[in-house]
Design a protein around this motif. Structure first.
Motif, PDB file in Angstrom:
ATOM      1  N   LEU A  21       0.833  -1.147   0.139  1.00  0.00           N
ATOM      2  CA  LEU A  21      -0.115  -0.045   0.094  1.00  0.00           C
ATOM      3  C   LEU A  21       0.730   1.167   0.025  1.00  0.00           C
ATOM      4  N   ASP A  22       0.474   2.041  -0.965  1.00  0.00           N
ATOM      5  CA  ASP A  22       1.434   3.435  -1.239  1.00  0.00           C
ATOM      6  C   ASP A  22       0.567   4.371  -0.081  1.00  0.00           C
ATOM      7  N   LEU A  23       1.127   4.747   0.905  1.00  0.00           N
ATOM      8  CA  LEU A  23       0.301   5.662   1.722  1.00  0.00           C
ATOM      9  C   LEU A  23       0.135   7.195   1.100  1.00  0.00           C
ATOM     10  N   SER A  24       0.774   7.454   0.382  1.00  0.00           N
ATOM     11  CA  SER A  24       0.561   8.614  -0.345  1.00  0.00           C
ATOM     12  C   SER A  24      -0.959   8.887  -1.305  1.00  0.00           C
ATOM     13  N   THR A  25      -1.385   7.360  -1.505  1.00  0.00           N
ATOM     14  CA  THR A  25      -2.920   7.362  -2.194  1.00  0.00           C
ATOM     15  C   THR A  25      -4.001   7.479  -1.066  1.00  0.00           C
ATOM     16  N   LEU A  26      -3.457   7.632   0.117  1.00  0.00           N
ATOM     17  CA  LEU A  26      -4.568   7.870   1.245  1.00  0.00           C
ATOM     18  C   LEU A  26      -4.949   9.401   1.202  1.00  0.00           C
ATOM     19  N   ASP A  27      -6.264   9.664   1.763  1.00  0.00           N
ATOM     20  CA  ASP A  27      -6.518  10.971   1.839  1.00  0.00           C
ATOM     21  C   ASP A  27      -6.351  11.724   3.178  1.00  0.00           C
ATOM     22  N   ALA A  28      -5.933  11.117   4.380  1.00  0.00           N
ATOM     23  CA  ALA A  28      -5.854  11.612   5.577  1.00  0.00           C
ATOM     24  C   ALA A  28      -5.715  10.555   6.821  1.00  0.00           C
ATOM     25  N   ILE A  29      -5.286  10.978   7.695  1.00  0.00           N
ATOM     26  CA  ILE A  29      -5.282  10.153   9.088  1.00  0.00           C
ATOM     27  C   ILE A  29      -6.817  10.563   9.775  1.00  0.00           C
ATOM     28  N   ALA A  30      -7.574   9.342   9.768  1.00  0.00           N
ATOM     29  CA  ALA A  30      -8.746   9.812  10.587  1.00  0.00           C
ATOM     30  C   ALA A  30      -8.839   9.091  11.937  1.00  0.00           C
ATOM     31  N   ALA A  31      -8.862   9.878  12.928  1.00  0.00           N
ATOM     32  CA  ALA A  31      -8.766   9.589  14.225  1.00  0.00           C
ATOM     33  C   ALA A  31      -9.719  10.160  15.365  1.00  0.00           C
ATOM     34  N   ASP A  32      -9.897   9.180  16.205  1.00  0.00           N
ATOM     35  CA  ASP A  32     -10.785   9.844  17.277  1.00  0.00           C
ATOM     36  C   ASP A  32     -10.100  11.161  17.943  1.00  0.00           C
ATOM     37  N   PRO A  33     -10.823  11.863  18.516  1.00  0.00           N
ATOM     38  CA  PRO A  33     -10.425  13.096  19.127  1.00  0.00           C
ATOM     39  C   PRO A  33      -9.200  12.903  19.985  1.00  0.00           C
ATOM     40  N   GLU A  34      -9.580  12.000  21.185  1.00  0.00           N
ATOM     41  CA  GLU A  34      -8.335  11.603  22.013  1.00  0.00           C
ATOM     42  C   GLU A  34      -7.199  11.326  21.366  1.00  0.00           C
ATOM     43  N   LEU A  35      -7.134  10.660  20.076  1.00  0.00           N
ATOM     44  CA  LEU A  35      -6.002  10.113  19.427  1.00  0.00           C
ATOM     45  C   LEU A  35      -5.106  11.068  18.504  1.00  0.00           C
ATOM     46  N   HIS A  36      -5.862  12.484  18.475  1.00  0.00           N
ATOM     47  CA  HIS A  36      -5.254  13.606  17.802  1.00  0.00           C
ATOM     48  C   HIS A  36      -3.719  13.699  17.987  1.00  0.00           C
ATOM     49  N   PRO A  37      -3.115  13.785  19.199  1.00  0.00           N
ATOM     50  CA  PRO A  37      -1.913  13.873  19.105  1.00  0.00           C
ATOM     51  C   PRO A  37      -1.157  12.861  18.722  1.00  0.00           C
ATOM     52  N   LEU A  38      -1.311  11.699  18.852  1.00  0.00           N
ATOM     53  CA  LEU A  38      -0.723  10.613  18.295  1.00  0.00           C
ATOM     54  C   LEU A  38      -0.666  10.501  16.877  1.00  0.00           C
ATOM     55  N   ALA A  39      -2.032  11.015  16.212  1.00  0.00           N
ATOM     56  CA  ALA A  39      -2.104  11.153  14.943  1.00  0.00           C
ATOM     57  C   ALA A  39      -1.165  12.375  14.231  1.00  0.00           C
ATOM     58  N   TRP A  40      -1.039  13.328  14.922  1.00  0.00           N
ATOM     59  CA  TRP A  40      -0.155  14.397  14.479  1.00  0.00           C
ATOM     60  C   TRP A  40       1.306  13.930  14.424  1.00  0.00           C
ATOM     61  N   LEU A  41       1.400  13.183  15.748  1.00  0.00           N
ATOM     62  CA  LEU A  41       2.893  12.850  15.614  1.00  0.00           C
ATOM     63  C   LEU A  41       3.232  12.057  14.638  1.00  0.00           C
ATOM     64  N   LEU A  42       2.358  10.571  14.256  1.00  0.00           N
ATOM     65  CA  LEU A  42       2.572   9.767  13.176  1.00  0.00           C
ATOM     66  C   LEU A  42       2.800  10.890  11.758  1.00  0.00           C
ATOM     67  N   SER A  43       1.772  11.659  11.603  1.00  0.00           N
ATOM     68  CA  SER A  43       1.966  12.545  10.410  1.00  0.00           C
ATOM     69  C   SER A  43       3.363  13.449  10.418  1.00  0.00           C
ATOM     70  N   ASP A  44       3.749  13.788  11.200  1.00  0.00           N
ATOM     71  CA  ASP A  44       5.095  14.676  11.419  1.00  0.00           C
ATOM     72  C   ASP A  44       6.416  13.337  10.930  1.00  0.00           C
ATOM     73  N   LEU A  45       6.178  12.263  11.858  1.00  0.00           N
ATOM     74  CA  LEU A  45       7.032  11.418  11.415  1.00  0.00           C
ATOM     75  C   LEU A  45       7.335  10.750   9.989  1.00  0.00           C
ATOM     76  N   LEU A  46       5.883  10.590   9.428  1.00  0.00           N
ATOM     77  CA  LEU A  46       5.917  10.276   7.983  1.00  0.00           C
ATOM     78  C   LEU A  46       6.472  11.477   6.969  1.00  0.00           C
ATOM     79  N   ASN A  47       6.074  12.621   7.246  1.00  0.00           N
ATOM     80  CA  ASN A  47       6.756  13.722   6.670  1.00  0.00           C
ATOM     81  C   ASN A  47       8.073  13.790   6.488  1.00  0.00           C
ATOM     82  N   ARG A  48       8.755  13.670   7.868  1.00  0.00           N
ATOM     83  CA  ARG A  48      10.189  13.854   8.079  1.00  0.00           C
ATOM     84  C   ARG A  48      10.801  12.586   7.364  1.00  0.00           C
ATOM     85  N   GLY A  49      10.473  11.608   7.452  1.00  0.00           N
ATOM     86  CA  GLY A  49      11.295  10.478   6.505  1.00  0.00           C
ATOM     87  C   GLY A  49      10.817  10.166   5.187  1.00  0.00           C
TER      88      GLY A  49
END
Length: 539
Positions: A21-49
């Protein structure tokens, strides 16, 4: 061609399908509100690498997404159920589900390992492609930790943060900070300014091994101290990743640095912060003033690190000073103690009472068993597995760090070019074959395991990395993965792939073939020093 799936630690259940699966074909990270900090952390790490930036959206978002979802009843913290997760990667997207945010955090660590190794670099160097897999996972043990000794040689805050990240990648959940010892005091206590002025540095440091008396001393001051904002940053960084920081303030022994700053807390010895390594006779006197000092120190770390545990140390406490101390003799008579070891038990009980009143639970080295440790204390076994059995027989939960398996300041091999270590021999294969739950022991009493990075002979972050990796990687599997899964898929078969990840992260690990030329001990102050290590016997 699809990459081989090679994860450390090995998940309990993993099945793979053909394709990626190419993650660049996905539209977003969809997350429960409580999980938004982890979702943004994952987004940042994907962007970095990889250069991919996925926005974070709400749980109602449909379409092709990377979905983070909480499901089921919320388990208690620091349970295996809290870290359980399910990760499904299909052609239509990714679903990472758990009952607790800690499980989502562990699943993110696994997802990062599914990416190409170069995705772990600090700048885009890989495509965001992951194999199609279905993983159902839960740790075997509740406590899986690494101890950083920032005392014997001070390790800077940035390196502590890096080690938190590396613990997270390996699905560890505890970073234990050894903050005080004879060679220094490493955190600010505003009410005790002499700790920063005097106890945080030493005038010189032993060259080579402490037993090599002819080598002399390096007359360069060494030290460092974490400010309160430093500690808060470390705590916040770990909290984001659902890593528990366990601070250790080691008392009443290993107190030379404290007594250099506040000699009135001991027997009045006028000695500096120790420039060498070993066990010293100077200890706290059993006085109200010493207990008040300990309370101030424990309060300082407890207010920053909100986890349930505070480590009180309690190891290697010589009885010599107390045997001739009028203060200790008066205490023994007053309390009806028949043995001077009762003085240490008095300290342990007092520490436990004060920390319990602060809402904390005490953990201490296995010497706190001498004279009887309070029932609620967790015993951190360091000597050998016989003490695991002894502590459990006495009714305690145990964190197992037996020296023969978990001390990574021991030599990695018999290679004469290995850099200076304290002694011993702890190979990758020895760690891989360890079962931390001895036969006949109730597994629920073994809270978990932890590896130790004592830094007497690890002066720089690079030295710590060489000592830690890949043994820490193997230990992570020992704590996470069930025995049958470990036996079916030996961790040694996956190490070569994992070393590519460590390389991408800039870790100065030890190669399986032996130290690189720049890692060798040579013939100077880092040359190998051998003396026979004898395993401790249970009393």
């Amino acid at each position: 061609m699809q990459r081989r799936i090679s994860l450390i630690p090995q998940p309990q259940q993993l099945s793979a399908a053909a394709g990626d699966l190419d993650l660049s074909t996905l539209d977003a990270i969809a997350a429960d509100p409580e999980l938004h900090p982890l979702a943004w952390l994952l987004s940042d790490l994907l962007n970095r690498g990889t250069g991919l930036r996925l926005a974070v959206a709400g749980p109602e978002t449909g379409g092709r997404v990377l979905r983070l979802r909480l499901e089921g009843d919320r388990p208690e913290d620091l349970t295996t159920a809290a870290e359980a997760y399910r990760l499904d990667v299909t052609a239509d997207g990714v679903v990472l589900a758990a009952a607790h945010p800690a499980g989502i955090s562990r699943g993110i660590a696994t997802l990062r390992q599914l990416l190409p190794a170069d995705a772990l670099r600090e700048a885009p160097a890989a495509d965001p492609v992951v194999p199609l897999v279905a993983i159902a996972d839960e740790p075997r043990l509740r406590w899986r930790g690494v101890m950083l000794d920032v005392v014997r040689h001070f390790q800077p805050k940035d390196f502590v943060l890096k080690m938190i990240d590396r613990a997270w990648l390996h699905r560890l959940n505890v970073v234990h900070l050894h903050l005080t010892d004879d060679q220094g005091w490493r955190f600010e206590v505003p009410s005790r300014p002499k700790l920063a002025e005097i106890a945080s540095w030493r005038a010189e440091t032993k060259i080579g091994h402490a037993r090599d008396e002819a080598a002399g001393y390096e007359p360069t001051p060494h030290g460092g101290i974490f400010s309160v904002p430093d500690l808060r940053e470390i705590a916040s960084y770990a909290r984001e990743r659902h890593i528990l920081i366990v601070p250790e303030v080691n008392l009443p022994g290993h107190a030379r640095a404290v007594l250099a700053a506040y000699p009135e807390l001991g027997a009045g010895q006028d000695k500096p912060v120790s420039p060498t390594f070993g066990v010293f006779e100077e200890v706290l006197e059993p006085t109200p003033e010493a207990l008040d000092f300990a309370l101030e120190a424990y309060t300082a770390v407890a207010e920053v690190f909100e986890g349930p545990f505070v480590h009180i140390g309690g190891d290697e406490v010589p009885m010599t000073q107390w045997e001739s101390s009028p203060v200790a003799r008066e205490l023994m008579e007053r309390e009806g103690m028949e043995d001077v070891r009762g003085v240490q038990a008095w300290f342990t009980k007092a520490f436990c009472e004060r920390l319990t009143a602060m809402g904390k639970r005490v953990i201490g080295w296995d010497e706190i068993l001498d004279g009887g440790a309070p029932a609620e204390a967790v015993v951190h076994v360091w000597r050998n597995e016989a003490y695991v059995k002894k502590a459990i027989a006495a009714g305690h939960q145990v964190v197992a760090s037996p020296e023969p398996y978990a001390y990574y300041d021991h030599y990695e091999s018999d290679d004469p070019q290995e850099p200076l270590r304290i002694h011993g021999l702890t190979t990758v294969d020895k760690v891989a074959g360890w079962d931390p739950v001895p036969p006949g022991i109730d597994p629920d009493k073994v809270l978990g395991i932890q590896c130790q990075l004592w830094s007497e002979y690890l002066p720089t972050p690079r030295d710590v990395e060489y000592s830690a990796f890949p043994r820490l990687s193997v230990m992570a599997e020992v704590g996470w993965t069930n025995l049958d899964v470990r036996e079916a898929n030996p961790v040694q078969d996956r190490l070569e792939d994992h070393l590519e990840r460590l390389h991408a992260m800039g870790v100065d690990y030890r190669p399986p073939t032996g130290p690189e030329r720049w890692q060798r001990g040579g013939s100077g102050r880092r040359t190998r020093f051998n003396w026979t290590f004898q395993e401790h016997e249970a009393e």
